[in-house]
Design an enzyme around this catalytic site. Structure first.
Site, mmCIF file in Angstrom:
data_model
loop_
_atom_site.group_PDB
_atom_site.id
_atom_site.type_symbol
_atom_site.label_atom_id
_atom_site.label_comp_id
_atom_site.label_asym_id
_atom_site.label_seq_id
_atom_site.Cartn_x
_atom_site.Cartn_y
_atom_site.Cartn_z
ATOM 1 N N HIS A 116 4.045 5.411 -18.451
ATOM 2 C CA HIS A 116 5.183 5.317 -17.532
ATOM 3 C C HIS A 116 5.584 3.873 -17.284
ATOM 4 O O HIS A 116 6.743 3.592 -17.014
ATOM 5 C CB HIS A 116 4.814 6.024 -16.218
ATOM 6 C CG HIS A 116 5.844 5.928 -15.133
ATOM 7 N ND1 HIS A 116 7.185 6.132 -15.357
ATOM 8 C CD2 HIS A 116 5.713 5.655 -13.799
ATOM 9 C CE1 HIS A 116 7.838 5.993 -14.210
ATOM 10 N NE2 HIS A 116 6.980 5.690 -13.263
ATOM 11 N N HIS A 118 2.081 0.236 -9.760
ATOM 12 C CA HIS A 118 2.410 0.748 -11.093
ATOM 13 C C HIS A 118 1.915 -0.224 -12.169
ATOM 14 O O HIS A 118 1.270 0.184 -13.140
ATOM 15 C CB HIS A 118 3.918 0.937 -11.240
ATOM 16 C CG HIS A 118 4.449 2.195 -10.628
ATOM 17 N ND1 HIS A 118 4.619 2.341 -9.271
ATOM 18 C CD2 HIS A 118 4.851 3.363 -11.191
ATOM 19 C CE1 HIS A 118 5.115 3.547 -9.027
ATOM 20 N NE2 HIS A 118 5.252 4.194 -10.173
#
Length: 258
Positions: free
Chosen positions: A80, A208
Site C-alpha cells: 500500500h 504508513h
C-alpha cells in the site's frame, strides 16, 4: 495437536470463548478518508442489486459492489505504501495466512484522545503500558483504543480548514513497535492508521511509511475495542485474496476467554 482445535470448538460452543466483532458496517454511508487535493480521491462504496427473487433472478438475491480497497474497516498491506512496494510477500494474495491471526495488545488512550483530538501515541505511552501488562509479544496486533468509533457523521472525520483532527501514533512509537517489538501491525478506531494531521508531520503519514516499510500491516476503522482486555485476546483479520491487492475491507474478530 488436533485436541487444541477441538478444545477451541468446544469452548466456543460452551461460551467459554466469546467472539467480539471489531468491524463497522459497510454501506454507501461509510466514511472514507479525504486525501490531499493533489491526489486522486477514492470513490465511496456503491452497491447495486442484481436480482432479488424477481425476473432478473427468481430464486436468488445478489448485489454488485464497487469499493475502494481501503474503505471502512479494512486491512493495509505493505505494498500500500511506497516504502513497502519492493518487499517480498507484500500484497493481500501473497502474505502468509498465519500472519492474519495473532495475540492482541490493547493500549487505552481514550482519556488523552478526549482531551486532544490530535493526540499522538509516544514511546513512553507504550513503555508505561508494558510496565503494567508486560512486554508486547512479537507478531502481535497492537490496537490503539481511542473511543473514536463512538463518533458518527462529521465528528468521525473531524475535519476543518486545516484538515482532519484525529489521534494516531507518532513516528517514534511506530518505529518502536515495528523494529523493537516486531509486531504484526497496528489497529486503530479512526479512518486510517495515521493521525488526522499526518500529511503535515515529518515524515508525512509516518505510520504508513514506517510500518509498511518494515513489512507490517494496518487495521483501520475498528470498533468495540472496549470489549477486549489489555492482553489475552486473539485477533483474526483476513483480507480478501486480491491479486496484488494493497488492502481490503475485512471482518475483524476478537476471541476473548470468558
Amino acid at each position: 495437536m488436533t485436541h487444541i482445535v477441538g478444545e477451541l470448538v468446544e469452548s466456543l460452543a460452551a461460551g467459554r470463548v466469546r467472539i467480539v466483532d471489531l468491524t463497522r458496517p459497510l454501506s454507501p454511508q461509510t466514511p472514507i478518508i479525504n486525501l490531499p487535493p493533489q491526489f486522486a480521491q477514492p470513490p465511496r462504496f456503491a452497491i447495486e442489486t442484481m436480482s432479488r427473487y424477481d425476473p432478473r433472478g427468481p430464486t436468488s438475491y445478489s448485489n454488485a459492489i464497487h469499493v475502494w480497497e481501503h474503505t471502512g474497516t479494512h486491512f493495509d498491506a505493505p505494498i500500500h505504501w511506497v516504502t513497502g512496494k519492493d518487499l517480498p510477500a507484500n500484497a493481500c494474495d501473497t502474505i502468509p495466512a498465519h500472519k492474519f491471526i495473532g495475540p492482541a495488545c490493547v493500549i487505552d488512550v481514550t482519556a488523552q484522545a478526549a482531551k486532544d483530538p490530535d493526540f499522538l501515541l509516544m514511546p513512553e505511552h507504550i513503555l508505561e503500558w508494558e510496565t503494567r501488562y508486560g512486554r508486547i509479544p512479537t507478531q502481535s496486533w497492537v490496537l490503539l483504543r481511542t473511543g473514536w468509533s463512538k463518533r458518527e457523521g462529521a465528528a468521525f472525520l473531524n475535519e476543518d480548514a486545516t484538515g482532519a483532527h484525529s489521534p494516531g501514533p507518532h513516528v517514534s512509537a511506530s518505529r518502536l513497535l515495528a523494529h523493537e517489538r516486531d509486531v504484526l501491525g497496528i489497529g486503530v478506531e479512526t479512518v486510517g492508521t495515521d493521525a488526522g494531521q499526518a500529511r503535515s508531520l515529518d515524515p508525512p503519514f509516518p505510520n504508513h511509511a514506517t510500518m509498511h516499510g518494515a513489512g507490517k500491516f494496518g487495521l483501520a476503522s475498528l470498533c468495540n475495542l472496549d470489549q477486549l482486555p489489555p492482553t489475552g485476546s486473539i485477533v483474526v483479520a483476513a483480507p480478501l485474496k486480491i491479486v496484488a491487492g494493497s488492502g481490503s475491507p475485512v471482518r475483524v474478530l476478537g476471541l476473548v476467554a470468558v
